[in-house]
Design an enzyme around this catalytic site. Sequence first.
Site, PDB file in Angstrom:
ATOM      1  N   GLY A 217      34.716 -20.894 -36.115  1.00  0.00           N
ATOM      2  CA  GLY A 217      35.553 -21.919 -35.499  1.00  0.00           C
ATOM      3  C   GLY A 217      36.985 -21.797 -35.962  1.00  0.00           C
ATOM      4  N   GLY A 220      40.613 -25.377 -39.751  1.00  0.00           N
ATOM      5  CA  GLY A 220      40.732 -26.828 -39.857  1.00  0.00           C
ATOM      6  C   GLY A 220      39.693 -27.610 -39.085  1.00  0.00           C
ATOM      7  N   THR A 221      38.689 -26.925 -38.560  1.00  0.00           N
ATOM      8  CA  THR A 221      37.683 -27.667 -37.806  1.00  0.00           C
ATOM      9  C   THR A 221      36.543 -28.150 -38.692  1.00  0.00           C
ATOM     10  OG1 THR A 221      36.817 -25.503 -37.180  1.00  0.00           O
ATOM     11  CG2 THR A 221      38.062 -26.701 -35.524  1.00  0.00           C
ATOM     12  N   GLY A 222      36.616 -27.864 -39.969  1.00  0.00           N
ATOM     13  CA  GLY A 222      35.630 -28.426 -40.883  1.00  0.00           C
ATOM     14  C   GLY A 222      34.513 -27.480 -41.272  1.00  0.00           C
ATOM     15  N   GLU A 439      66.051 -30.611 -22.291  1.00  0.00           N
ATOM     16  CA  GLU A 439      64.849 -31.448 -22.383  1.00  0.00           C
ATOM     17  C   GLU A 439      64.668 -32.288 -21.124  1.00  0.00           C
ATOM     18  OE1 GLU A 439      62.708 -30.867 -24.582  1.00  0.00           O
ATOM     19  OE2 GLU A 439      63.980 -29.626 -25.856  1.00  0.00           O
ATOM     20  N   HIS A 442      62.911 -30.196 -18.580  1.00  0.00           N
ATOM     21  CA  HIS A 442      61.455 -30.171 -18.757  1.00  0.00           C
ATOM     22  C   HIS A 442      60.842 -31.455 -18.215  1.00  0.00           C
ATOM     23  CE1 HIS A 442      61.049 -26.603 -21.161  1.00  0.00           C
ATOM     24  NE2 HIS A 442      61.784 -27.047 -22.171  1.00  0.00           N
ATOM     25  N   ASP A 513      59.871 -21.456 -24.766  1.00  0.00           N
ATOM     26  CA  ASP A 513      59.334 -21.878 -23.468  1.00  0.00           C
ATOM     27  C   ASP A 513      58.942 -20.666 -22.644  1.00  0.00           C
ATOM     28  OD1 ASP A 513      60.071 -24.427 -24.204  1.00  0.00           O
ATOM     29  OD2 ASP A 513      61.994 -24.339 -23.173  1.00  0.00           O
TER      30      ASP A 513
HETATM   31  P1  ADP Z   1      38.042 -25.073 -42.172  1.00  0.00           P
HETATM   32  O1  ADP Z   1      37.233 -24.590 -43.320  1.00  0.00           O
HETATM   33  O2  ADP Z   1      37.294 -25.036 -40.872  1.00  0.00           O
HETATM   34  O3  ADP Z   1      39.373 -24.426 -42.032  1.00  0.00           O
HETATM   35  P2  ADP Z   1      38.044 -27.457 -43.686  1.00  0.00           P
HETATM   36  O4  ADP Z   1      36.595 -27.727 -43.803  1.00  0.00           O
HETATM   37  O5  ADP Z   1      38.686 -26.825 -44.850  1.00  0.00           O
HETATM   38  O6  ADP Z   1      38.351 -26.614 -42.387  1.00  0.00           O
HETATM   39  O7  ADP Z   1      38.785 -28.813 -43.317  1.00  0.00           O
HETATM   40  C1  ADP Z   1      39.881 -29.281 -44.030  1.00  0.00           C
HETATM   41  C2  ADP Z   1      39.838 -30.786 -44.107  1.00  0.00           C
HETATM   42  O8  ADP Z   1      40.031 -31.365 -42.838  1.00  0.00           O
HETATM   43  C3  ADP Z   1      38.521 -31.314 -44.593  1.00  0.00           C
HETATM   44  O9  ADP Z   1      38.494 -31.384 -45.976  1.00  0.00           O
HETATM   45  C4  ADP Z   1      38.459 -32.685 -43.960  1.00  0.00           C
HETATM   46  O10 ADP Z   1      39.150 -33.625 -44.739  1.00  0.00           O
HETATM   47  C5  ADP Z   1      39.205 -32.491 -42.671  1.00  0.00           C
HETATM   48  N1  ADP Z   1      38.270 -32.226 -41.584  1.00  0.00           N
HETATM   49  C6  ADP Z   1      38.206 -31.088 -40.849  1.00  0.00           C
HETATM   50  N2  ADP Z   1      37.258 -31.177 -39.913  1.00  0.00           N
HETATM   51  C7  ADP Z   1      36.680 -32.376 -40.051  1.00  0.00           C
HETATM   52  C8  ADP Z   1      35.624 -33.049 -39.376  1.00  0.00           C
HETATM   53  N3  ADP Z   1      34.977 -32.475 -38.361  1.00  0.00           N
HETATM   54  N4  ADP Z   1      35.295 -34.286 -39.791  1.00  0.00           N
HETATM   55  C9  ADP Z   1      35.956 -34.866 -40.806  1.00  0.00           C
HETATM   56  N5  ADP Z   1      36.948 -34.295 -41.493  1.00  0.00           N
HETATM   57  C10 ADP Z   1      37.325 -33.057 -41.125  1.00  0.00           C
HETATM   58 ZN    ZN Z   2      62.361 -26.109 -23.951  1.00  0.00          ZN
END
Ligand code: ADP
Ligand code: ZN
Length: 623
Positions: A217, A220-222, A439, A442, A513
């Site tokens: 994934g 930042g998706t967890g 702007e 746009h 852009d």
């Molecule tokens: P990844 O490993 O996919 O890059 P992380 O698990 O390190 O992402 O996510 C970083 C932080 O973002 C987590 O510690 C949490 O605080 C927040 N976070 C990311 N996804 C979620 C989620 N689905 N639910 C709750 N918090 C999340």
């Molecule tokens: Zn622009």
Amino acid sequence: MATNGKKNHNNKKRIVKVKVRFSWKNFFLYGFLILFTLFLFMGFGSSFESKQTVPLSNVIQDVKSGKVTEISVADTQLTVKEKGGKTLYSTKESGTSIYSIFKDSGVDLTKTKISVQDTSGVSNWLNIISSVLPIVLMIAFFYFIFRQARGAQENIFSFGKSSAKQFNKDNPKVTFANVAGVDEAKQELTEIVDFLKHPEKYRAMGARTPKGVLMVGPAGTGKTLLARATAGEANVTFFSMAGSEFMEMLVGVGASRVRDLFNTAKKAQPAIIFIDEIDAIGRQRGMGLVGGHDEREQTLNQILVEMDGFTPNEQLIVMAATNRPDVLDPALVRPGRFDRKVVLDMPDVEGRKAILGIHAKGKPFTPDVNWEKVAKRTVGFSGADLENMLNEAAILAARLSKKAIDMKDIEEAATKVKLGPEKKRLQTEEDRKMTAYHEAGHALVSWYMPQVEPVHRISIVSRGFSLGHTMVEQIERSHETKSRLLEMIAMMLGGRAAESLIFNEITTGASNDIEKATDVARSMVIEYGMSNLGAINLDLEKRSMYEVREVSPEMQAKIDEEVKRIMDEGYAMATKVLKSLRPQMDKVVEVLLQKETIESDEWISIVGEKEKRVSPFAEKKKA
Ligand code: ADP
Ligand code: ZN
Ligand code: MG
């Protein structure tokens, strides 16, 4: 939270020791310093005293005149006590007796007491020590330097004694409740949890037990969070190590670390081994200077060997995470290895709402905060972005000494997370005007286009690399239509079109852009089959590492032609729209120059609600 786990580190209470560390190295180092200082003093000792030293002739004079009561002699040093308590110091040549000196000078020594200390023994010892000690110290010094260097090397070889972070069961627990918006992934992982909890159930059925789970994934998706949550949910020990941590300067270290990690985990089972960012090992061919191909390959092989070596009795799950599944070595994903794939997507609106709910806990908010609205407006935010946004909002509110976080703080934080913090730049009036028209261009094109969402905010406050920004509301779509994509391209080119229209001049400010618009146009041609070339995939970059796909030079030329045609059409449309909206544009610019930012309500009061009309691009198609 993370204890830097040594092997067999039982997570009893952690006592923080104030360390006054004794080590032989320190002992010798400080000893050396102290002795060195002493030597300095000893060496300079005589020169300190020499301030009061008088010539020997003076002493002789004084003895003659009967002032001196006592002379003590130590080697060449004379200490002369006079009547009245005065003390003088003097020196004589070594090897000459004090008696003979006085006798030669014809001094009567009866009134003066003379004591001669036999210093020869002491001075001999001092001589020996002062000549030998520095050598001894030098040897000791180098010995310890050397030992330390060797120690550092040993650290590499000893695999840093499992530098894997170990989270035990009694650590602050992360469970599935802490992760939101990834329900499908959680669903898949429940099976893993169940296996870790009741392995006998699976064995009785003769099922091949799960071994490896690959979590895929965007950043930042967890992924990391979910891996920990799986361990928390199953209540097992969690070993976590990042792919890059296996890599060291020396070939073979990675492999030995893998071996050690698996051995440690086996002893602690049931357990989960988590290898974060596994693409660091799984790809990187011929990385260059340090590490390099061999090291990567050896490490990877060791992981595969370890995973193949699991006996059915092992209650061990290996999880790995990556945001580049396309670059992974195919050997990793074969059956019996990371054969389960769990995909984490960017959260949708419901997911974002749930994630916001998790991270809003423990923060005070004013009643006007509408989570529904926040979730809707944060399209494209990952879980980490959302967490970051709420944190920024809290900081903002605190800085303004507010009692609670309000909607405005969240808005500002969202913009900051996506575009970077506001930047105060020195801008001439001309610059600002240019940006304002850009702007406004746009915004007005987007306002005109029926399928582009309403304007959410326009601003000429610069942030990050951009001089201003225009945001439209975003909603998720399961699919895009050709006419909407064309509308989007026109909108992205609206800034450049406005510059050219008003100033008869164009700026570099539109480069971003243009880049984005070109990307869309290109995708339309090579991916979506939305050009005159028809429904055909011509995407060369998406090909996998083991497949070679080619496009003939003629076709390539046609692709470029089509992309250019789409861009040109978009630009022409933007220019046409803006020409027809010139009065509105001037009005918007006037307000922008004055207020810098226009929010959606004000926008509507200036230009009115979005009108319903047929897409200009759809019309064209019919004709
Ligand atoms: P990844 O490993 O996919 O890059 P992380 O698990 O390190 O992402 O996510 C970083 C932080 O973002 C987590 O510690 C949490 O605080 C927040 N976070 C990311 N996804 C979620 C989620 N689905 N639910 C709750 N918090 C999340
Ligand atoms: Zn622009
Ligand atoms: Mg991560």
